[in-house]
Design a protein around this motif. Structure first.
Motif, PDB file in Angstrom:
ATOM      1  N   UNK A 157     -19.369  67.915 -38.036  1.00  0.00           N
ATOM      2  CA  UNK A 157     -19.578  69.134 -38.834  1.00  0.00           C
ATOM      3  C   UNK A 157     -18.409  70.112 -38.696  1.00  0.00           C
ATOM      4  N   UNK A 158     -17.195  69.588 -38.659  1.00  0.00           N
ATOM      5  CA  UNK A 158     -16.033  70.457 -38.483  1.00  0.00           C
ATOM      6  C   UNK A 158     -14.986  70.251 -39.574  1.00  0.00           C
ATOM      7  N   UNK A 159     -15.406  69.704 -40.714  1.00  0.00           N
ATOM      8  CA  UNK A 159     -14.513  69.535 -41.854  1.00  0.00           C
ATOM      9  C   UNK A 159     -15.351  69.392 -43.116  1.00  0.00           C
ATOM     10  N   UNK A 160     -14.680  69.257 -44.247  1.00  0.00           N
ATOM     11  CA  UNK A 160     -15.399  69.182 -45.509  1.00  0.00           C
ATOM     12  C   UNK A 160     -16.193  67.882 -45.640  1.00  0.00           C
ATOM     13  N   UNK A 161     -17.173  67.925 -46.549  1.00  0.00           N
ATOM     14  CA  UNK A 161     -17.895  66.730 -46.971  1.00  0.00           C
ATOM     15  C   UNK A 161     -17.518  66.426 -48.420  1.00  0.00           C
ATOM     16  N   UNK A 162     -17.749  65.173 -48.842  1.00  0.00           N
ATOM     17  CA  UNK A 162     -17.303  64.740 -50.163  1.00  0.00           C
ATOM     18  C   UNK A 162     -18.383  63.905 -50.844  1.00  0.00           C
ATOM     19  N   UNK A 163     -18.644  64.214 -52.106  1.00  0.00           N
ATOM     20  CA  UNK A 163     -19.459  63.356 -52.949  1.00  0.00           C
ATOM     21  C   UNK A 163     -18.501  62.605 -53.861  1.00  0.00           C
ATOM     22  N   UNK A 164     -18.421  61.308 -53.664  1.00  0.00           N
ATOM     23  CA  UNK A 164     -17.412  60.472 -54.328  1.00  0.00           C
ATOM     24  C   UNK A 164     -18.117  59.505 -55.270  1.00  0.00           C
ATOM     25  N   UNK A 165     -17.663  59.483 -56.520  1.00  0.00           N
ATOM     26  CA  UNK A 165     -18.231  58.583 -57.516  1.00  0.00           C
ATOM     27  C   UNK A 165     -17.221  57.476 -57.816  1.00  0.00           C
ATOM     28  N   UNK A 166     -17.644  56.233 -57.617  1.00  0.00           N
ATOM     29  CA  UNK A 166     -16.757  55.073 -57.698  1.00  0.00           C
ATOM     30  C   UNK A 166     -17.168  54.202 -58.880  1.00  0.00           C
ATOM     31  N   UNK A 167     -16.219  53.922 -59.761  1.00  0.00           N
ATOM     32  CA  UNK A 167     -16.479  53.053 -60.902  1.00  0.00           C
ATOM     33  C   UNK A 167     -16.933  51.682 -60.414  1.00  0.00           C
ATOM     34  N   UNK A 168     -18.075  51.229 -60.926  1.00  0.00           N
ATOM     35  CA  UNK A 168     -18.652  49.987 -60.435  1.00  0.00           C
ATOM     36  C   UNK A 168     -17.816  48.758 -60.785  1.00  0.00           C
ATOM     37  N   UNK A 179     -17.399  69.713 -50.527  1.00  0.00           N
ATOM     38  CA  UNK A 179     -18.394  70.677 -50.052  1.00  0.00           C
ATOM     39  C   UNK A 179     -17.923  71.340 -48.763  1.00  0.00           C
ATOM     40  N   UNK A 180     -18.179  72.660 -48.669  1.00  0.00           N
ATOM     41  CA  UNK A 180     -17.861  73.365 -47.424  1.00  0.00           C
ATOM     42  C   UNK A 180     -18.980  73.203 -46.411  1.00  0.00           C
ATOM     43  N   UNK A 181     -18.871  73.888 -45.277  1.00  0.00           N
ATOM     44  CA  UNK A 181     -19.849  73.727 -44.202  1.00  0.00           C
ATOM     45  C   UNK A 181     -21.215  74.263 -44.585  1.00  0.00           C
ATOM     46  N   UNK A 182     -21.276  75.150 -45.584  1.00  0.00           N
ATOM     47  CA  UNK A 182     -22.550  75.706 -46.037  1.00  0.00           C
ATOM     48  C   UNK A 182     -23.196  74.862 -47.137  1.00  0.00           C
ATOM     49  N   UNK A 183     -22.524  73.786 -47.547  1.00  0.00           N
ATOM     50  CA  UNK A 183     -23.078  72.902 -48.560  1.00  0.00           C
ATOM     51  C   UNK A 183     -22.776  73.307 -49.991  1.00  0.00           C
ATOM     52  N   UNK A 184     -21.812  74.208 -50.182  1.00  0.00           N
ATOM     53  CA  UNK A 184     -21.419  74.617 -51.531  1.00  0.00           C
ATOM     54  C   UNK A 184     -20.152  73.879 -51.961  1.00  0.00           C
ATOM     55  N   UNK A 185     -20.058  73.589 -53.259  1.00  0.00           N
ATOM     56  CA  UNK A 185     -18.868  72.927 -53.791  1.00  0.00           C
ATOM     57  C   UNK A 185     -17.722  73.935 -53.847  1.00  0.00           C
ATOM     58  N   UNK A 186     -16.601  73.621 -53.194  1.00  0.00           N
ATOM     59  CA  UNK A 186     -15.434  74.509 -53.198  1.00  0.00           C
ATOM     60  C   UNK A 186     -14.341  74.005 -54.137  1.00  0.00           C
ATOM     61  N   UNK A 187     -14.383  72.719 -54.451  1.00  0.00           N
ATOM     62  CA  UNK A 187     -13.421  72.159 -55.408  1.00  0.00           C
ATOM     63  C   UNK A 187     -13.973  70.850 -55.937  1.00  0.00           C
ATOM     64  N   UNK A 188     -13.642  70.555 -57.176  1.00  0.00           N
ATOM     65  CA  UNK A 188     -14.094  69.305 -57.782  1.00  0.00           C
ATOM     66  C   UNK A 188     -12.979  68.691 -58.603  1.00  0.00           C
ATOM     67  N   UNK A 189     -12.931  67.384 -58.591  1.00  0.00           N
ATOM     68  CA  UNK A 189     -12.032  66.614 -59.442  1.00  0.00           C
ATOM     69  C   UNK A 189     -12.941  65.891 -60.437  1.00  0.00           C
ATOM     70  N   UNK A 190     -13.105  66.483 -61.614  1.00  0.00           N
ATOM     71  CA  UNK A 190     -14.131  66.072 -62.567  1.00  0.00           C
ATOM     72  C   UNK A 190     -13.563  65.032 -63.525  1.00  0.00           C
ATOM     73  N   UNK A 191     -14.001  63.797 -63.384  1.00  0.00           N
ATOM     74  CA  UNK A 191     -13.537  62.732 -64.253  1.00  0.00           C
ATOM     75  C   UNK A 191     -13.967  62.946 -65.688  1.00  0.00           C
ATOM     76  N   UNK A 192     -13.020  62.844 -66.617  1.00  0.00           N
ATOM     77  CA  UNK A 192     -13.294  63.047 -68.036  1.00  0.00           C
ATOM     78  C   UNK A 192     -13.128  61.750 -68.826  1.00  0.00           C
ATOM     79  N   UNK A 193     -12.056  61.027 -68.553  1.00  0.00           N
ATOM     80  CA  UNK A 193     -11.802  59.780 -69.265  1.00  0.00           C
ATOM     81  C   UNK A 193     -11.122  58.808 -68.308  1.00  0.00           C
ATOM     82  N   UNK A 194     -11.587  57.571 -68.290  1.00  0.00           N
ATOM     83  CA  UNK A 194     -11.044  56.566 -67.372  1.00  0.00           C
ATOM     84  C   UNK A 194     -10.847  55.261 -68.117  1.00  0.00           C
ATOM     85  N   UNK A 195      -9.655  54.666 -67.961  1.00  0.00           N
ATOM     86  CA  UNK A 195      -9.337  53.413 -68.632  1.00  0.00           C
ATOM     87  C   UNK A 195      -8.669  52.450 -67.659  1.00  0.00           C
TER      88      UNK A 195
END
Length: 324
Positions: A157-168, A179-195
């Motif tokens: 519990x001494x660094x960020x957590x990550x929700x990672x979405x992996x193309x199947x 996510x920060x230590x309080x469980x809030x999203x501090x930055x996101x890399x939002x996938x829009x188009x993938x080829x």
């Protein structure tokens, strides 16, 4: 009313069946977290692809195009900001080159890749699983692709957590929430188009040619593996799993010298600087997405912690300074 409800239920059922068929027809996702990450890392060395995403933090969103390619078993990548400014970075043969319109390139030898997905694709797995827990929490649909969703949390519990979405299908990471230590999203890399590309993009061919022809004398060069100098100040607290990768001094200009420690856990890095006291500041703490900067004065010097670590941890590092 009854028919309306039936139509809604039918639509939901069709959606569930479609998702089920998509998941079952995709390449199976291993249940073992280590096997999952081994497949992710292998994909970046084998798959040619383009990803358009938005880098989002606070009220700021910036479109980015990221291209990955493989030539003669060598991986190359290219990151380009899709705004008016021509800037970004490209990578290959253990070199990271930052470019910006009207400025000299900055080439870093043996440097870590700046994109979090890149770091997940290159981190040593033994070290990674010493510091993080990984759980498969379900399946989703992002950028019109079926994805497996992995939640990555710090064991201590001494660094960020990550929700990672992996193309199947390809096993490429196409979306990350930080996510920060309080469980809030501090930055996101939002996938829009993938080829996934059938062959290597011409962009990557250009990267390869540029790296082969680039002249080190025409760039600002930094070698992350270099002779260090022993400093006369220490840190009594370092987050678990971080290792010192650099200790030494440098010079920004003739009147601005600094001393630096750099630490890495393979996924993120942070540095601690000792610089000449700049005077009182209304901003002892600066936050920009996942990157934080914290300052502390000590006589005629000040110490600065900057990197992709929670601000609480940055302040704890400063509180544990040992100055001789």
């Amino acid at each position: 009313m009854k028919n309306y409800i039936q139509r809604i239920l039918f639509s939901v059922a069709i959606g569930v069946v479609t998702l089920f068929l998509s998941v079952t027809n995709a390449s199976p996702t291993p249940s073992d977290p280590r096997e999952m990450f081994a497949e992710i890392q292998q994909s970046y060395s084998n798959v040619n692809f383009e990803l358009l995403f938005a880098r989002v933090h606070s009220s700021f969103a910036e479109p980015v195009k990221y291209v990955n390619g493989v030539i003669d078993n060598e991986r190359y990548s290219f990151w380009s900001y899709q705004n008016n400014a021509k800037s970004g970075f490209f990578f290959g043969k253990n070199k990271v080159v930052y470019y910006s319109s009207g400025q000299k390139n900055v080439m870093i030898n043996n440097g870590s890749l700046p994109f979090i997905s890149n770091r997940f694709s290159t981190v040593d797995l033994d070290k990674f699983f010493e510091n993080y827990n990984v759980n498969l929490i379900g399946y989703n649909r992002i950028a019109d692709r079926q994805v497996a969703s992995l939640f990555i949390t710090s064991k201590n519990k001494d660094r960020y957590s990550y929700l990672v979405h992996v193309d199947l299908q390809s096993k490429v990471i196409i979306h990350v929430d930080v996510y920060n230590l309080q469980g809030s999203v501090v930055q996101a890399y939002v996938g829009v188009d993938f080829k996934v590309l059938n062959k290597c993009s011409e962009v990557i061919n250009n990267v390869k040619r540029e790296l082969e022809s680039i002249s080190e004398t025409n760039n600002h060069n930094i070698d992350k593996i270099q002779k260090s100098k022993k400093l006369d100040w220490n840190l009594d607290y370092i987050p678990s799993g971080f290792e010192k990768v650099y200790e030494g001094e440098g010079e920004l200009d003739t009147d601005s010298k600094f001393e630096q420690y750099m630490f890495s856990d393979g996924v993120v890095e942070f540095s601690v600087y000792k610089i000449k006291y700049l005077g009182s500041s209304y901003f002892p703490i600066v936050k920009q997405g996942v990157t934080n900067l914290a300052r502390k004065n000590f006589n005629e010097y000040e110490f600065v912690v900057v990197g992709e670590i929670p601000i609480e941890i940055a302040n704890r590092i400063l509180d544990a300074l040992v100055v001789k």
